[in-house]
Design a protein around this motif. Structure first.
Motif, PDB file in Angstrom:
ATOM      1  N   ILE A   1       9.819 -20.054  14.646  1.00 52.42           N
ATOM      2  CA  ILE A   1       9.841 -18.672  15.138  1.00 52.42           C
ATOM      3  C   ILE A   1      10.776 -18.558  16.328  1.00 52.42           C
ATOM      4  CG2 ILE A   1       8.471 -16.865  16.236  1.00 52.42           C
ATOM      5  CD1 ILE A   1       7.852 -17.015  13.336  1.00 52.42           C
ATOM      6  N   ALA A   2      10.719 -19.544  17.228  1.00 55.06           N
ATOM      7  CA  ALA A   2      11.577 -19.517  18.420  1.00 55.06           C
ATOM      8  C   ALA A   2      13.050 -19.599  18.040  1.00 55.06           C
ATOM      9  CB  ALA A   2      11.202 -20.659  19.360  1.00 55.06           C
ATOM     10  N   ASP A   3      13.381 -20.437  17.058  1.00 50.75           N
ATOM     11  CA  ASP A   3      14.779 -20.548  16.615  1.00 50.75           C
ATOM     12  C   ASP A   3      15.265 -19.244  16.001  1.00 50.75           C
ATOM     13  OD1 ASP A   3      15.058 -23.174  17.427  1.00 50.75           O
ATOM     14  OD2 ASP A   3      14.440 -24.002  15.492  1.00 50.75           O
ATOM     15  N   ILE A   4      14.441 -18.633  15.150  1.00 52.54           N
ATOM     16  CA  ILE A   4      14.842 -17.375  14.515  1.00 52.54           C
ATOM     17  C   ILE A   4      14.956 -16.267  15.555  1.00 52.54           C
ATOM     18  CG2 ILE A   4      14.220 -15.660  12.770  1.00 52.54           C
ATOM     19  CD1 ILE A   4      12.665 -17.926  11.345  1.00 52.54           C
ATOM     20  N   ALA A   5      14.053 -16.269  16.540  1.00 53.79           N
ATOM     21  CA  ALA A   5      14.122 -15.264  17.605  1.00 53.79           C
ATOM     22  C   ALA A   5      15.411 -15.396  18.401  1.00 53.79           C
ATOM     23  CB  ALA A   5      12.913 -15.397  18.526  1.00 53.79           C
ATOM     24  N   GLN A   6      15.876 -16.629  18.608  1.00 55.29           N
ATOM     25  CA  GLN A   6      17.134 -16.838  19.323  1.00 55.29           C
ATOM     26  C   GLN A   6      18.309 -16.279  18.524  1.00 55.29           C
ATOM     27  OE1 GLN A   6      17.864 -20.945  20.251  1.00 55.29           O
ATOM     28  NE2 GLN A   6      19.805 -20.560  21.269  1.00 55.29           N
ATOM     29  N   ILE A   7      18.290 -16.492  17.216  1.00 51.61           N
ATOM     30  CA  ILE A   7      19.345 -15.948  16.364  1.00 51.61           C
ATOM     31  C   ILE A   7      19.294 -14.425  16.370  1.00 51.61           C
ATOM     32  CG2 ILE A   7      20.151 -15.785  13.973  1.00 51.61           C
ATOM     33  CD1 ILE A   7      19.155 -18.704  13.623  1.00 51.61           C
ATOM     34  N   ALA A   8      18.087 -13.866  16.309  1.00 43.98           N
ATOM     35  CA  ALA A   8      17.938 -12.410  16.320  1.00 43.98           C
ATOM     36  C   ALA A   8      18.449 -11.815  17.629  1.00 43.98           C
ATOM     37  CB  ALA A   8      16.469 -12.036  16.114  1.00 43.98           C
ATOM     38  N   ALA A   9      18.219 -12.494  18.741  1.00 43.18           N
ATOM     39  CA  ALA A   9      18.701 -12.001  20.034  1.00 43.18           C
ATOM     40  C   ALA A   9      20.214 -11.923  20.051  1.00 43.18           C
ATOM     41  CB  ALA A   9      18.191 -12.892  21.162  1.00 43.18           C
ATOM     42  N   ARG A  10      20.869 -12.902  19.465  1.00 48.78           N
ATOM     43  CA  ARG A  10      22.339 -12.862  19.389  1.00 48.78           C
ATOM     44  C   ARG A  10      22.798 -11.710  18.520  1.00 48.78           C
ATOM     45  NH1 ARG A  10      25.147 -14.377  15.408  1.00 48.78           N
ATOM     46  NH2 ARG A  10      23.545 -15.761  14.564  1.00 48.78           N
ATOM     47  N   LEU A  11      22.111 -11.509  17.390  1.00 45.72           N
ATOM     48  CA  LEU A  11      22.502 -10.420  16.492  1.00 45.72           C
ATOM     49  C   LEU A  11      22.331  -9.062  17.165  1.00 45.72           C
ATOM     50  CD1 LEU A  11      20.924 -11.754  13.175  1.00 45.72           C
ATOM     51  CD2 LEU A  11      23.360 -11.612  13.722  1.00 45.72           C
ATOM     52  N   ARG A  12      21.294  -8.905  17.961  1.00 42.01           N
ATOM     53  CA  ARG A  12      21.088  -7.634  18.653  1.00 42.01           C
ATOM     54  C   ARG A  12      22.135  -7.407  19.729  1.00 42.01           C
ATOM     55  NH1 ARG A  12      15.799  -9.621  19.194  1.00 42.01           N
ATOM     56  NH2 ARG A  12      16.171  -9.747  21.445  1.00 42.01           N
ATOM     57  N   ALA A  13      22.710  -8.483  20.240  1.00 47.36           N
ATOM     58  CA  ALA A  13      23.616  -8.373  21.385  1.00 47.36           C
ATOM     59  C   ALA A  13      25.064  -8.144  20.995  1.00 47.36           C
ATOM     60  CB  ALA A  13      23.511  -9.636  22.249  1.00 47.36           C
ATOM     61  N   GLN A  14      25.403  -8.245  19.708  1.00 42.13           N
ATOM     62  CA  GLN A  14      26.800  -8.101  19.306  1.00 42.13           C
ATOM     63  C   GLN A  14      26.874  -7.366  17.981  1.00 42.13           C
ATOM     64  OE1 GLN A  14      27.767 -12.331  18.955  1.00 42.13           O
ATOM     65  NE2 GLN A  14      27.762 -12.158  16.735  1.00 42.13           N
TER      66      GLN A  14
ATOM     67  N   LEU B   1      13.269 -11.876  11.366  1.00 46.60           N
ATOM     68  CA  LEU B   1      14.447 -11.230  11.947  1.00 46.60           C
ATOM     69  C   LEU B   1      14.182  -9.739  12.168  1.00 46.60           C
ATOM     70  CD1 LEU B   1      17.348 -12.911   9.921  1.00 46.60           C
ATOM     71  CD2 LEU B   1      16.819 -13.265  12.344  1.00 46.60           C
ATOM     72  N   ILE B   2      13.540  -9.107  11.192  1.00 42.59           N
ATOM     73  CA  ILE B   2      13.220  -7.681  11.329  1.00 42.59           C
ATOM     74  C   ILE B   2      12.213  -7.469  12.453  1.00 42.59           C
ATOM     75  CG2 ILE B   2      12.179  -5.697  10.164  1.00 42.59           C
ATOM     76  CD1 ILE B   2      13.298  -6.850   7.531  1.00 42.59           C
ATOM     77  N   GLN B   3      11.201  -8.330  12.516  1.00 41.00           N
ATOM     78  CA  GLN B   3      10.221  -8.234  13.599  1.00 41.00           C
ATOM     79  C   GLN B   3      10.894  -8.369  14.962  1.00 41.00           C
ATOM     80  OE1 GLN B   3       7.361 -11.282  12.755  1.00 41.00           O
ATOM     81  NE2 GLN B   3       6.430 -10.184  11.034  1.00 41.00           N
ATOM     82  N   GLN B   4      11.993  -9.125  15.008  1.00 41.80           N
ATOM     83  CA  GLN B   4      12.711  -9.358  16.259  1.00 41.80           C
ATOM     84  C   GLN B   4      13.765  -8.291  16.531  1.00 41.80           C
ATOM     85  OE1 GLN B   4      12.175 -11.761  18.600  1.00 41.80           O
ATOM     86  NE2 GLN B   4      10.363 -12.433  17.455  1.00 41.80           N
ATOM     87  N   GLY B   5      13.802  -7.232  15.729  1.00 43.33           N
ATOM     88  CA  GLY B   5      14.665  -6.104  16.041  1.00 43.33           C
ATOM     89  C   GLY B   5      15.980  -6.032  15.300  1.00 43.33           C
TER      90      GLY B   5
END
Length: 215
Positions: A117-130, A165-169
């Motif tokens: 979950i932590a790894d996917i959340a990190q990827i999701a944070a990058r996707l939200r930022a760019q 990923l969807i849960q992470q925005g």
């Protein structure tokens, strides 16, 4: 007629994002091949040359050669002005070990380990930022077991990662999830048997998150 036709240079946009640096112990970035020069063929009347580019195909980077495309002239234009768009940048490919993400024979969202979950959340944070075009989540198994079983398990795991990923925005409409069973193996193991074979095939049990920087 004015025309700008340039030789292919591997796109620099997003190269820094594609560096082979592990995002975590369980996430591996797969770097694209280096720059590739593609000579431009002689001009063709009424045609424009679109240079080649690297694309992700069946678990590997594949060179898509340049092609000629017809020039479309706007009605009423006095002359043809052709500006060739740069080729798309290579996608960012991140491989996550399915063994690290899920317990054996599991594939639901509730089964994903906390570190996954932590790894996917990190990827999701990058996707939200760019800005990005779209994301493909691809689930894989090894070759052991039946195709029907493996295609179902790989699809469940791809869907589970998509759900996180969807849960992470990350917008749902920008994510495609597909189970591919044992297609596109990273390794081929023919010698060992039993537990040794299962360990050898471990790299094939994976989930790939492929981010296209533009559609």
């Amino acid at each position: 007629m004015k025309r700008w036709l340039t030789p292919f240079l591997a796109p620099l946009i997003g190269v820094a994002l594609l560096a082979p640096v592990a995002a975590s112990a369980q996430v591996i970035l797969v770097p694209p091949p280096g720059p590739r020069y593609e000579p431009i063929p002689p001009p063709r009347h009424g045609m424009a040359w679109h240079p080649g580019y690297w694309r992700w195909w069946h678990g590997a980077y594949v060179w898509a050669p340049g092609v000629w495309v017809p020039v479309v002239v706007q009605p009423g234009a006095y002359y043809q002005q052709v500006i060739v768009a740069p080729p798309p940048p290579p996608p960012r490919v991140e491989r996550l070990s399915a063994d690290a993400l899920f317990p054996f024979d599991r594939g639901n969202v509730s089964d994903i380990r906390p570190e996954g979950i932590a790894d996917i959340a990190q990827i999701a944070a990058r996707l939200r930022a760019q800005p990005f075009g779209h994301v493909e989540v691809r689930g894989y198994t090894d070759r052991l077991g039946t195709y029907a079983y493996n295609i179902n398990l790989s699809q469940r795991r791809a869907d589970a990662v998509k759900a996180v990923l969807i849960q992470q925005g990350v917008p749902a409409e920008k994510i495609r999830a597909e189970g591919l069973a044992s297609q596109d193996p990273v390794v081929n193991c023919s010698g060992p048997n039993g537990d040794a074979l299962i360990r050898c095939l471990q790299p094939n049990r994976r989930v790939e998150i492929v981010t296209y920087l533009r559609d």
